[in-house]
Design an enzyme around this catalytic site. Sequence first.
Site, PDB file in Angstrom:
ATOM      1  N   GLU A   1       0.994  -1.177  -0.012  1.00 19.97           N
ATOM      2  CA  GLU A   1      -0.141   0.017   0.030  1.00 19.97           C
ATOM      3  C   GLU A   1       0.870   1.192   0.097  1.00 19.97           C
ATOM      4  O   GLU A   1       1.702   1.493   0.943  1.00 19.97           O
ATOM      5  CB  GLU A   1      -0.912  -0.139   1.053  1.00 19.97           C
ATOM      6  CG  GLU A   1      -1.874   1.053   0.841  1.00 19.97           C
ATOM      7  CD  GLU A   1      -3.174   0.910   2.232  1.00 19.97           C
ATOM      8  OE1 GLU A   1      -3.111  -0.080   2.894  1.00 19.97           O
ATOM      9  OE2 GLU A   1      -3.928   2.087   1.936  1.00 19.97           O
TER      10      GLU A   1
ATOM     11  N   CYS B   1      -1.566   8.848   3.988  1.00 12.92           N
ATOM     12  CA  CYS B   1      -1.331   8.503   2.388  1.00 12.92           C
ATOM     13  C   CYS B   1      -2.681   8.863   1.889  1.00 12.92           C
ATOM     14  O   CYS B   1      -3.018   9.028   0.551  1.00 12.92           O
ATOM     15  CB  CYS B   1      -1.227   7.028   2.275  1.00 12.92           C
ATOM     16  SG  CYS B   1      -2.331   6.095   3.264  1.00 12.92           S
TER      17      CYS B   1
HETATM   18  P1  NDP Z   1       9.360   4.739   3.007  1.00 18.07           P
HETATM   19  O1  NDP Z   1       8.870   3.824   1.897  1.00 18.07           O
HETATM   20  O2  NDP Z   1      10.586   5.414   3.032  1.00 18.07           O
HETATM   21  O3  NDP Z   1       9.432   3.765   4.147  1.00 18.07           O
HETATM   22  C1  NDP Z   1       8.373   2.829   4.515  1.00 18.07           C
HETATM   23  C2  NDP Z   1       9.217   1.544   5.514  1.00 18.07           C
HETATM   24  O4  NDP Z   1      10.030   0.865   4.551  1.00 18.07           O
HETATM   25  C3  NDP Z   1       9.841   2.174   6.606  1.00 18.07           C
HETATM   26  O5  NDP Z   1       9.806   1.043   7.586  1.00 18.07           O
HETATM   27  C4  NDP Z   1      11.317   2.317   5.969  1.00 18.07           C
HETATM   28  O6  NDP Z   1      12.365   1.920   7.006  1.00 18.07           O
HETATM   29  C5  NDP Z   1      11.313   0.683   5.020  1.00 18.07           C
HETATM   30  N1  NDP Z   1      12.251   0.798   4.119  1.00 18.07           N
HETATM   31  C6  NDP Z   1      13.028   1.766   3.399  1.00 18.07           C
HETATM   32  N2  NDP Z   1      13.674   1.422   2.403  1.00 18.07           N
HETATM   33  C7  NDP Z   1      13.492   0.175   2.219  1.00 18.07           C
HETATM   34  C8  NDP Z   1      13.949  -0.821   1.610  1.00 18.07           C
HETATM   35  N3  NDP Z   1      15.009  -0.598   0.418  1.00 18.07           N
HETATM   36  N4  NDP Z   1      13.997  -2.120   1.771  1.00 18.07           N
HETATM   37  C9  NDP Z   1      12.943  -2.214   2.639  1.00 18.07           C
HETATM   38  N5  NDP Z   1      12.168  -1.576   3.497  1.00 18.07           N
HETATM   39  C10 NDP Z   1      12.572  -0.327   3.347  1.00 18.07           C
HETATM   40  O7  NDP Z   1       8.075   5.402   3.544  1.00 18.07           O
HETATM   41  P2  NDP Z   1       8.007   6.770   4.584  1.00 18.07           P
HETATM   42  O8  NDP Z   1       8.507   6.020   5.900  1.00 18.07           O
HETATM   43  O9  NDP Z   1       8.681   7.991   4.208  1.00 18.07           O
HETATM   44  O10 NDP Z   1       6.338   6.809   4.572  1.00 18.07           O
HETATM   45  C11 NDP Z   1       5.853   7.888   3.942  1.00 18.07           C
HETATM   46  C12 NDP Z   1       5.170   7.145   2.800  1.00 18.07           C
HETATM   47  O11 NDP Z   1       4.595   6.032   3.035  1.00 18.07           O
HETATM   48  C13 NDP Z   1       4.450   7.864   1.770  1.00 18.07           C
HETATM   49  O12 NDP Z   1       4.612   7.922   0.545  1.00 18.07           O
HETATM   50  C14 NDP Z   1       2.838   7.445   2.225  1.00 18.07           C
HETATM   51  O13 NDP Z   1       1.969   7.730   1.227  1.00 18.07           O
HETATM   52  C15 NDP Z   1       3.169   5.990   2.370  1.00 18.07           C
HETATM   53  N6  NDP Z   1       2.185   5.582   3.247  1.00 18.07           N
HETATM   54  C16 NDP Z   1       1.159   4.657   2.572  1.00 18.07           C
HETATM   55  C17 NDP Z   1       0.247   4.099   3.389  1.00 18.07           C
HETATM   56  C18 NDP Z   1      -0.928   3.608   2.562  1.00 18.07           C
HETATM   57  O14 NDP Z   1      -1.550   3.058   3.136  1.00 18.07           O
HETATM   58  N7  NDP Z   1      -1.151   3.639   1.354  1.00 18.07           N
HETATM   59  C19 NDP Z   1       0.019   4.662   4.961  1.00 18.07           C
HETATM   60  C20 NDP Z   1       1.019   5.400   5.391  1.00 18.07           C
HETATM   61  C21 NDP Z   1       2.175   5.885   4.624  1.00 18.07           C
HETATM   62  P3  NDP Z   1      13.314   3.175   7.555  1.00 18.07           P
HETATM   63  O15 NDP Z   1      12.102   3.926   7.913  1.00 18.07           O
HETATM   64  O16 NDP Z   1      13.674   2.471   8.865  1.00 18.07           O
HETATM   65  O17 NDP Z   1      14.006   3.627   6.505  1.00 18.07           O
END
Ligand code: NDP
Length: 460
Positions: free
Chosen positions: A234, A268
């Site tokens: 998502e 989001c």
């Molecule tokens: P990210 O994609 O940066 O991070 C999300 C998660 O993925 C975090 O736990 C992060 O860890 C982890 N992560 C980052 N890089 C990797 C990788 N290469 N491999 C595996 N895991 C990884 O998103 P944000 O934290 O910036 O969150 C904001 C985004 O999330 C927005 O785009 C928002 O729209 C979306 N979102 C969507 C939702 C939905 O339901 N559609 C709900 C909430 C948010 P770490 O933070 O430790 O780097």
Amino acid sequence: MTQMLLTHDPRTGTAVAHHACTDATQIDQICQRARQAFFQHWRTLPAARRSEALLSVARHLREQLEAFAAAEAADTGKSLATARGEVAGAAGLWEYAAALARVEHTETLGSATGSGLALTLREPMGVVGLIVPWNYPLITTAERMPFALAAGCCVILKPSELAVGSLALLVAHLQQNPLFPADVVQVVYGVGKEAGQALTRHPAVDMIAFVGSTATGRAIETAAASCGKRVTAELGGNNQVLVYPDANLAVAADGVIAGALRNGGQACIAGTHVLVDPAVADEFVSQLQQALQRRFPASSSDAVPEGLQPMITLAHKQRIQSLVQAGLAQGGVALPGSRLDGPGHFLGPVLIDHVAPDSALREQELFGPVITICRVAASQFNAIVADNQYGLAVYVWTAASSTALQAVRQLRVGRIWVNADPEFWLPELPVGGFADSGVGREGGIRALDTYSLPKAAIIY
Ligand code: NDP
């Protein structure tokens, strides 16, 4: 030497807690143990026992609501009241999953085989790596973890490095709860590119359930596809709000403010981009300003309006500010009362009128307390939504049921609210997106299908 994560309170910038990062060797051991727990315990446990275990977690969340809310608020900068509501919402999801754990969607064919019997069983996916973001740690986890557990899967959770506290409490409870065998739920701490990536690639992990940005989600989908893992993702949204000329403009204005600025706009499903028909645009903008004033009463002594949530990091705040500046340079007009800056991590709220349909400001997920207003004929609304690369959510404000029905039928987005703001949602409804907003669905009556596969047999 063990690497440490240090989380901060975005309101004050003060340190909240240290968490030791899980290193590569530990992650490998965690994945292997999860696999053993899956085959030896959880997969074959009677559904009623899994259901009872899930219900006990819901009870714990409700009993310890204050502690969970405080931990979530400290990491994210939410108000305690907001965080309390989210803990209660998370408990509701665990309760719903507990009910679903006892419902099995299978088939039996008596006549197709002649003297035999044909049937299907649901086989749990196995070990699920669950990767969640910082903005709604408990809710995004509750939308997935209990359903995976209900289906018979074991779960390894990877919280965002920025918001660990409430999930650390949850995992601590799950690991002490006697209704969960050891290693059914485990956690890895660390930055995404290390801990998250290790989970995505580990051969003992059968599936990744991801919530986060589109860029990360796409990278995870590619990595997982290369080793045959199922992925649900998502992802980001860039959500439009359609204000038709027949809408109740005062009610719509309150709904737009609530839906766009919740969680400081770091949601989001935030309804950031308003499309309003020119016939009612002036009146609607005036209503929007009044609604903003009601929600965040201005006072000259207030450095920060009461109820406003800070941005998670300074870098995130600066990213939003530069997008806003670019939008203003392209002809957008900041309405009176907009706050383009604030102390520390604070910013906004910002209302930008006269944004062109093709402005760069409308093309990116802003993820902050910003609302853009684009004046365009209602006849073009659906085409503009269809042009968007994202497909997560749309908000429709109209008095005509025919307009509402047409929007609901035509728009390819995961969730549509008609005359409602996103406070109104139900565990009974599935969530997910189209296009750049993700793959797969979570929640709803079929939630366990996401975490299981049908297995067919013919018996003679
Ligand atoms: P990210 O994609 O940066 O991070 C999300 C998660 O993925 C975090 O736990 C992060 O860890 C982890 N992560 C980052 N890089 C990797 C990788 N290469 N491999 C595996 N895991 C990884 O998103 P944000 O934290 O910036 O969150 C904001 C985004 O999330 C927005 O785009 C928002 O729209 C979306 N979102 C969507 C939702 C939905 O339901 N559609 C709900 C909430 C948010 P770490 O933070 O430790 O780097």
